[in-house]
Scaffold this active site. Structure first.
Site, short mmCIF file in Angstrom:
data_model
loop_
_atom_site.label_atom_id
_atom_site.label_comp_id
_atom_site.label_asym_id
_atom_site.label_seq_id
_atom_site.Cartn_x
_atom_site.Cartn_y
_atom_site.Cartn_z
N HIS A 55 0.85 -1.20 0.00
CA HIS A 55 0.00 0.00 0.00
C HIS A 55 0.88 1.24 0.00
O HIS A 55 2.10 1.14 0.05
CB HIS A 55 -1.03 -0.03 1.13
CG HIS A 55 -0.49 0.01 2.54
ND1 HIS A 55 0.30 -0.97 3.07
CD2 HIS A 55 -0.65 0.93 3.53
CE1 HIS A 55 0.59 -0.68 4.33
NE2 HIS A 55 0.05 0.48 4.63
N HIS A 57 1.34 3.87 2.05
CA HIS A 57 1.83 4.60 3.22
C HIS A 57 3.36 4.72 3.21
O HIS A 57 4.06 3.82 2.75
CB HIS A 57 1.37 3.90 4.51
CG HIS A 57 -0.06 4.18 4.86
ND1 HIS A 57 -0.79 3.43 5.75
CD2 HIS A 57 -0.90 5.17 4.43
CE1 HIS A 57 -2.02 3.92 5.86
NE2 HIS A 57 -2.11 4.97 5.06
N ASP A 59 5.68 4.35 5.37
CA ASP A 59 6.49 3.28 5.97
C ASP A 59 6.36 1.97 5.18
O ASP A 59 6.82 0.91 5.63
CB ASP A 59 6.11 3.07 7.45
CG ASP A 59 4.68 2.59 7.63
OD1 ASP A 59 3.77 3.17 7.01
OD2 ASP A 59 4.46 1.63 8.40
N HIS A 60 5.77 2.06 3.98
CA HIS A 60 5.66 0.88 3.10
C HIS A 60 6.19 1.15 1.69
O HIS A 60 6.72 0.25 1.05
CB HIS A 60 4.21 0.38 3.05
CG HIS A 60 3.75 -0.10 4.38
ND1 HIS A 60 3.78 -1.42 4.75
CD2 HIS A 60 3.34 0.59 5.47
CE1 HIS A 60 3.38 -1.54 6.01
NE2 HIS A 60 3.11 -0.32 6.47
N HIS A 113 -7.61 -0.71 5.20
CA HIS A 113 -6.60 0.14 5.87
C HIS A 113 -6.30 1.33 4.94
O HIS A 113 -6.37 2.49 5.35
CB HIS A 113 -5.37 -0.70 6.14
CG HIS A 113 -4.19 0.04 6.69
ND1 HIS A 113 -4.17 0.57 7.96
CD2 HIS A 113 -2.98 0.33 6.15
CE1 HIS A 113 -2.99 1.17 8.17
NE2 HIS A 113 -2.25 1.03 7.08
N ASP A 132 -0.36 -4.26 6.23
CA ASP A 132 -1.08 -3.72 7.39
C ASP A 132 -2.56 -4.12 7.35
O ASP A 132 -3.40 -3.44 7.92
CB ASP A 132 -1.00 -2.19 7.42
CG ASP A 132 0.39 -1.68 7.79
OD1 ASP A 132 1.28 -2.48 8.08
OD2 ASP A 132 0.56 -0.43 7.79
N HIS A 170 4.16 -5.09 10.96
CA HIS A 170 4.50 -4.39 12.22
C HIS A 170 4.54 -5.34 13.39
O HIS A 170 3.79 -6.32 13.44
CB HIS A 170 3.48 -3.29 12.53
CG HIS A 170 3.52 -2.12 11.60
ND1 HIS A 170 4.36 -1.04 11.80
CD2 HIS A 170 2.85 -1.88 10.45
CE1 HIS A 170 4.18 -0.17 10.82
NE2 HIS A 170 3.27 -0.65 9.97
#
Ligand code: ZN
Ligand code: FE
Length: 254
Positions: A55, A57, A59-60, A113, A132, A170
Site C-alpha cells: 500500500h 503509506h 512506511d511501506h 486500511h 497492514d 509491524h
C-alpha cells in the site's frame, strides 16, 4: 523453495526480502527503510530485483525511489502507490499472478486500511505477505475503507489454508494482545498466546510471522462473529460485529 529474510526497521516495522535461489531474483516486500533494506540485502549477498508494495503509506512505499535508484529494481504495487511519488512500474490488482523467478504470487485485494491495499500470496509455499491488513492478534486501522470492505478483505486471508504462514508488517502484537483479552476473556488459547508473546518480547524475539490457524483461534477481529453475544450484537451481521471490535480497539487505552 524461496528464502525469506525478515528484519526489524524503523520503530516497529519489519522488512522482508524474498529470494529465489534458482534465478537469483530478490524482492523487498515494501520499502520502509531503504538504507536498512540495502544493507540487509548486502549481508545476504542478494541483489534486489523487485519491489513489491502492499500500500501507499510512507512506511511501506517511502523507500521505493531510493531502492530503485540503487538497484534498478522493478516496482510492482497497487495504483495508489503513486500518491507517494512515482507510480509503480507495474500496477497489479486482485487475482493478478506475478513471478519471482519461477515462484508465483497471487495478488489479493485486501482494501480497508487503505482503499488499494493488496496482499501477496505464494500458494505453493503457503506464505502470504499481508502488510497492514491483518496483524498478529490485530488488523489495520480503517484509515480509508469501510468496516464492510475490511471484513471482506480479512475473509480472503482467512480463506487461505490454516497452515499458511502470514508475514505482517509491524510488531504490534503485545499491545494487540492487551486489547484482545478485553473482548475475548474466556478464550484459553488467547490467554496462552498472550503469555507466550510476553515471553518472546521479553527475550527480544519477534512474534511475526504467525500461522493463520493461531489467528483464527485467537485474533478478536477474525473471531468477531463468535464474540457477538458478549458484544451485545446477537443477530447482527458478521461485519457489524467486526466493526464493533474495531471501534473498541480504536478507543482502547492500553
Ligand atoms: Zn499502513
Ligand atoms: Fe505500516
Amino acid at each position: 523453495m524461496l528464502q525469506i529474510h525478515q528484519f526489524p526497521c524503523l520503530s516497529d516495522n519489519y522488512g522482508f526480502l524474498v529470494h529465489d535461489p534458482a534465478s537469483g531474483a530478490t524482492a523487498t516486500i515494501d520499502t520502509p527503510d531503504a538504507d536498512e533494506i540495502l544493507r540487509q540485502a548486502a549481508v545476504k549477498g542478494w541483489r534486489i530485483t523487485d519491489v513489491w508494495n502492499t500500500h501507499w503509506h510512507p512506511d511501506h512505499a517511502g523507500g521505493n525511489a531510493a531502492i530503485k535508484a540503487a538497484t534498478g529494481a522493478l516496482v510492482t504495487g497497487p495504483a495508489e502507490v503513486e500518491r507517494i511519488g512515482a507510480a509503480p512500474d507495474r500496477v497489479v490488482a486482485e487475482n493478478d499472478v506475478i513471478k519471482l523467478g519461477a515462484a508465483e504470487a497471487r495478488v489479493l485485494d485486501v482494501g480497508g486500511h487503505t482503499l488499494g491495499h493488496i496482499a501477496y500470496v505464494f500458494d505453493s509455499e503457503d506464505v502470504a505477505f499481508v502488510g497492514d491488513a491483518l496483524f498478529a492478534l490485530g488488523c489495520g486501522r480503517l484509515f480509508e475503507g469501510t468496516p464492510q470492505q475490511m471484513w471482506t478483505s480479512l475473509q480472503k486471508i482467512a480463506a487461505l489454508p490454516d497452515e499458511a504462514t502470514l508475514y505482517c508488517a509491524h510488531e504490534y502484537t503485545q499491545s494487540n494482545a492487551r486489547f484482545a483479552v478485553t473482548v475475548d476473556s474466556g478464550n484459553a488459547a488467547l490467554a496462552a498466546r498472550a503469555a507466550e508473546i510476553d515471553q518472546l518480547r521479553a527475550a527480544g524475539k519477534p512474534t511475526v510471522p504467525m500461522t493463520l490457524r493461531i489467528e483464527k483461534a485467537t485474533n478478536p477481529f477474525l473471531r468477531a462473529p463468535a464474540l457477538k453475544p458478549s458484544l451485545g450484537l446477537e443477530g447482527a451481521a458478521d461485519w457489524e460485529a467486526f466493526a464493533e471490535v474495531r471501534r473498541r480497539k480504536d478507543a482502547f487505552k492500553g
